[in-house]
Design a protein around this motif. Sequence first.
Motif, PDB file in Angstrom:
ATOM      1  N   SER A  36       0.886  -1.278   0.073  1.00  0.00           N
ATOM      2  CA  SER A  36      -0.132  -0.056  -0.156  1.00  0.00           C
ATOM      3  C   SER A  36       0.284   1.110  -0.317  1.00  0.00           C
ATOM      4  O   SER A  36      -0.050   1.892  -0.590  1.00  0.00           O
ATOM      5  N   GLY A  37       2.026   1.223   0.258  1.00  0.00           N
ATOM      6  CA  GLY A  37       2.838   1.902   0.164  1.00  0.00           C
ATOM      7  C   GLY A  37       3.107   3.327   1.583  1.00  0.00           C
ATOM      8  O   GLY A  37       4.345   3.550   1.566  1.00  0.00           O
ATOM      9  N   ALA A  38       2.650   1.830   2.916  1.00  0.00           N
ATOM     10  CA  ALA A  38       2.656   3.075   3.872  1.00  0.00           C
ATOM     11  C   ALA A  38       4.103   2.015   4.222  1.00  0.00           C
ATOM     12  O   ALA A  38       4.593   1.526   4.119  1.00  0.00           O
ATOM     13  N   ALA A  39       4.430   2.522   5.819  1.00  0.00           N
ATOM     14  CA  ALA A  39       5.987   2.385   6.164  1.00  0.00           C
ATOM     15  C   ALA A  39       5.877   1.573   6.596  1.00  0.00           C
ATOM     16  O   ALA A  39       4.757   0.654   7.410  1.00  0.00           O
ATOM     17  N   ALA A  40       7.113   0.555   5.977  1.00  0.00           N
ATOM     18  CA  ALA A  40       6.745  -1.321   6.337  1.00  0.00           C
ATOM     19  C   ALA A  40       7.046  -1.173   8.065  1.00  0.00           C
ATOM     20  O   ALA A  40       7.759  -0.579   8.970  1.00  0.00           O
ATOM     21  N   ARG A 148       5.115  -9.918  -8.718  1.00  0.00           N
ATOM     22  CA  ARG A 148       5.242 -10.195  -7.238  1.00  0.00           C
ATOM     23  C   ARG A 148       6.237 -10.413  -6.510  1.00  0.00           C
ATOM     24  O   ARG A 148       6.423 -10.045  -5.215  1.00  0.00           O
ATOM     25  N   GLN A 149       7.431 -10.579  -6.738  1.00  0.00           N
ATOM     26  CA  GLN A 149       8.896 -10.881  -6.645  1.00  0.00           C
ATOM     27  C   GLN A 149       9.078  -9.665  -6.003  1.00  0.00           C
ATOM     28  O   GLN A 149       9.824  -9.370  -5.044  1.00  0.00           O
ATOM     29  N   ILE A 150       9.239  -8.514  -6.632  1.00  0.00           N
ATOM     30  CA  ILE A 150       9.647  -7.431  -6.638  1.00  0.00           C
ATOM     31  C   ILE A 150       8.726  -6.280  -5.646  1.00  0.00           C
ATOM     32  O   ILE A 150       9.605  -6.337  -4.374  1.00  0.00           O
ATOM     33  N   ASP A 151       8.066  -7.208  -5.334  1.00  0.00           N
ATOM     34  CA  ASP A 151       6.625  -6.265  -4.413  1.00  0.00           C
ATOM     35  C   ASP A 151       7.040  -7.415  -2.857  1.00  0.00           C
ATOM     36  O   ASP A 151       7.382  -6.364  -2.429  1.00  0.00           O
ATOM     37  N   GLU A 152       6.987  -8.324  -3.017  1.00  0.00           N
ATOM     38  CA  GLU A 152       7.195  -9.422  -1.498  1.00  0.00           C
ATOM     39  C   GLU A 152       9.399  -9.365  -1.595  1.00  0.00           C
ATOM     40  O   GLU A 152       8.892  -8.838  -0.016  1.00  0.00           O
ATOM     41  N   LEU A 153       9.858  -8.638  -2.262  1.00  0.00           N
ATOM     42  CA  LEU A 153      11.397  -8.197  -1.790  1.00  0.00           C
ATOM     43  C   LEU A 153      10.767  -6.804  -1.599  1.00  0.00           C
ATOM     44  O   LEU A 153      12.038  -6.693  -0.412  1.00  0.00           O
ATOM     45  N   GLY A 154      10.331  -6.138  -1.636  1.00  0.00           N
ATOM     46  CA  GLY A 154      10.337  -4.723  -1.351  1.00  0.00           C
ATOM     47  C   GLY A 154       9.694  -4.755   0.275  1.00  0.00           C
ATOM     48  O   GLY A 154      10.367  -3.934   0.962  1.00  0.00           O
ATOM     49  N   ARG A 155       8.453  -5.712   0.682  1.00  0.00           N
ATOM     50  CA  ARG A 155       8.243  -5.334   1.432  1.00  0.00           C
ATOM     51  C   ARG A 155       9.298  -6.423   2.790  1.00  0.00           C
ATOM     52  O   ARG A 155       9.018  -5.405   3.913  1.00  0.00           O
ATOM     53  N   LEU A 156       9.273  -7.645   1.850  1.00  0.00           N
ATOM     54  CA  LEU A 156      10.281  -7.946   3.112  1.00  0.00           C
ATOM     55  C   LEU A 156      11.436  -7.206   3.510  1.00  0.00           C
ATOM     56  O   LEU A 156      12.147  -6.833   5.145  1.00  0.00           O
ATOM     57  N   THR A 157      11.950  -6.113   2.869  1.00  0.00           N
ATOM     58  CA  THR A 157      12.764  -6.036   3.005  1.00  0.00           C
ATOM     59  C   THR A 157      12.800  -4.531   3.875  1.00  0.00           C
ATOM     60  O   THR A 157      14.145  -2.949   3.734  1.00  0.00           O
ATOM     61  N   GLY A 158      11.928  -4.106   3.729  1.00  0.00           N
ATOM     62  CA  GLY A 158      11.531  -2.656   3.956  1.00  0.00           C
ATOM     63  C   GLY A 158      11.556  -1.335   3.014  1.00  0.00           C
ATOM     64  O   GLY A 158      11.512  -0.092   3.490  1.00  0.00           O
ATOM     65  N   HIS A 159      10.768  -1.613   1.611  1.00  0.00           N
ATOM     66  CA  HIS A 159      11.633  -1.106   0.481  1.00  0.00           C
ATOM     67  C   HIS A 159       9.420  -0.763   0.063  1.00  0.00           C
ATOM     68  O   HIS A 159       9.861  -1.192  -0.879  1.00  0.00           O
ATOM     69  N   GLY A 160       8.777  -1.283   0.486  1.00  0.00           N
ATOM     70  CA  GLY A 160       7.536  -1.868  -0.536  1.00  0.00           C
ATOM     71  C   GLY A 160       6.752  -0.989  -1.642  1.00  0.00           C
ATOM     72  O   GLY A 160       6.683  -0.838  -1.654  1.00  0.00           O
ATOM     73  N   THR A 161       7.586   0.843  -1.178  1.00  0.00           N
ATOM     74  CA  THR A 161       6.840   1.692  -1.453  1.00  0.00           C
ATOM     75  C   THR A 161       7.195   1.986  -2.722  1.00  0.00           C
ATOM     76  O   THR A 161       6.896   2.097  -3.547  1.00  0.00           O
ATOM     77  N   ALA A 163       8.873  -0.721  -4.653  1.00  0.00           N
ATOM     78  CA  ALA A 163       9.186  -1.618  -4.986  1.00  0.00           C
ATOM     79  C   ALA A 163       7.799  -1.431  -5.479  1.00  0.00           C
ATOM     80  O   ALA A 163       7.403  -1.938  -6.435  1.00  0.00           O
ATOM     81  N   THR A 164       6.724  -0.983  -5.283  1.00  0.00           N
ATOM     82  CA  THR A 164       5.171  -0.968  -5.779  1.00  0.00           C
ATOM     83  C   THR A 164       5.606   0.271  -6.811  1.00  0.00           C
ATOM     84  O   THR A 164       5.351   0.398  -7.876  1.00  0.00           O
ATOM     85  N   LEU A 166       8.671   0.925  -8.718  1.00  0.00           N
ATOM     86  CA  LEU A 166       9.014  -0.091 -10.095  1.00  0.00           C
ATOM     87  C   LEU A 166       7.725  -1.123 -10.175  1.00  0.00           C
ATOM     88  O   LEU A 166       7.728  -0.374 -11.753  1.00  0.00           O
ATOM     89  N   VAL A 167       7.309  -1.736 -10.326  1.00  0.00           N
ATOM     90  CA  VAL A 167       6.163  -2.390 -11.031  1.00  0.00           C
ATOM     91  C   VAL A 167       5.520  -1.741 -11.564  1.00  0.00           C
ATOM     92  O   VAL A 167       5.127  -1.276 -12.353  1.00  0.00           O
ATOM     93  N   GLY A 168       4.803   0.360 -11.144  1.00  0.00           N
ATOM     94  CA  GLY A 168       4.088   0.851 -11.670  1.00  0.00           C
ATOM     95  C   GLY A 168       4.894   1.110 -12.678  1.00  0.00           C
ATOM     96  O   GLY A 168       4.629   1.042 -14.109  1.00  0.00           O
ATOM     97  N   ARG A 169       6.501   1.569 -13.205  1.00  0.00           N
ATOM     98  CA  ARG A 169       6.485   2.028 -13.845  1.00  0.00           C
ATOM     99  C   ARG A 169       6.943   1.327 -15.214  1.00  0.00           C
ATOM    100  O   ARG A 169       7.158   0.933 -15.830  1.00  0.00           O
ATOM    101  N   MET A 170       6.906  -0.050 -14.720  1.00  0.00           N
ATOM    102  CA  MET A 170       7.405  -1.287 -15.112  1.00  0.00           C
ATOM    103  C   MET A 170       6.500  -1.011 -16.146  1.00  0.00           C
ATOM    104  O   MET A 170       6.431  -1.854 -17.262  1.00  0.00           O
ATOM    105  N   ARG A 171       5.358  -1.347 -15.647  1.00  0.00           N
ATOM    106  CA  ARG A 171       3.808  -2.018 -16.256  1.00  0.00           C
ATOM    107  C   ARG A 171       3.684  -0.885 -17.855  1.00  0.00           C
ATOM    108  O   ARG A 171       3.347  -0.933 -18.317  1.00  0.00           O
ATOM    109  N   ARG A 172       4.175   0.785 -16.660  1.00  0.00           N
ATOM    110  CA  ARG A 172       3.774   2.055 -17.712  1.00  0.00           C
ATOM    111  C   ARG A 172       4.424   1.452 -19.319  1.00  0.00           C
ATOM    112  O   ARG A 172       4.445   1.781 -20.194  1.00  0.00           O
ATOM    113  N   ASP A 173       5.653   1.544 -18.818  1.00  0.00           N
ATOM    114  CA  ASP A 173       6.779   1.025 -19.980  1.00  0.00           C
ATOM    115  C   ASP A 173       6.803  -0.268 -20.844  1.00  0.00           C
ATOM    116  O   ASP A 173       6.673   0.084 -22.065  1.00  0.00           O
ATOM    117  N   ILE A 174       5.962  -0.870 -20.426  1.00  0.00           N
ATOM    118  CA  ILE A 174       5.818  -2.526 -20.744  1.00  0.00           C
ATOM    119  C   ILE A 174       4.463  -1.668 -21.868  1.00  0.00           C
ATOM    120  O   ILE A 174       4.805  -2.555 -22.888  1.00  0.00           O
TER     121      ILE A 174
END
Length: 311
Positions: A36-40, A148-161, A163-164, A166-174
């Motif tokens: 959700s982009g909230a603090a980890a 999904r893996q990017i999102d999950e690694l982001g949340r596990l490492t405290g970088h959820g925002t 990761a979100t 990054l995934v958004g940029r990738m989707r838009r670029d593609i």
Amino acid sequence: MSRRTPTIVGATLVAIALTLGACASHANDNPQPASSGAAAAYPMTVGNVTLEQRPTRIVSLSPSTTEMLFAVGAGAQVTAVDDNSDYPAEAPRSQLSGFQPNAEAIAAKNPDLVVLTLDANKVVDQLAKFKIPVYVAPAAVTLDDTYRQIDELGRLTGHGTEATDLVGRMRRDIDKLIKELPARSARPKYYYELDPTLYTATSPTFVGSLFTMAGLQNVADPADPGGAKGGYPQLSVEVLVQADPDLVFLADTKCCKQSAETVAARPGWSGITAVKTGRIVTLDDNVASRWGPRVVDLLRAIVEAVAKVPA
């Protein structure tokens, strides 16, 4: 990179592909919703992994996950990566192996999180004895697996925002790349080469799905219609000549020193449309074999090549 004969390369590629494909169906059976982009907040649970606090000593044993960790901003938390993780340049490369992992050697790095793709040697169970948490990121089958893996690694490492974002940029670029493709009445045919002994990948594979997105027809699909070869069949020169691909993509430029010149010089290849028209596309082996953030770069190279084929 060590010197390898084409036959060994091909056999290794198929063995790895079959192993990764088998692992892919077991990827985090209970994925969490997107960040959700909230603090980890810790404890943090993702799938079967629970971390009591933010990890600061991460060991990554997969080039794809190494790229993901650095891309979401967790690079400073990564203290060791496997011997094949060569990107980004600042990744702390070590002698650790992702294909033949040694639990004692990994534990000696004192990690508070291990990230890997293959549970070879039952290393997950072995690391559990050391009370080391492990996140398994099997080879992606679809782009959604990558996201999904990017999102999950982001949340596990405290970088959820991050990761979100990054995934958004990738989707838009593609999405932008696909929308730029010219309209066609027929799909151009292509051959994707993994090594000079003509091992290739079919449409149901991760890399094959990218070529399908780019509007291409894979000449290798008839060689493995039911997937018995794991999506990685070996073709013959006769089959390729008869299929007559409009494009040839080389993913063996580093490992096997292949190029437009070496392909054009191969016996029997001179009559193939891709050779006659010079539409032989050289790819970066590493980018083409991974499913991390640089998949956008791979798709861009494919789309740019397709745009040069007359509609």
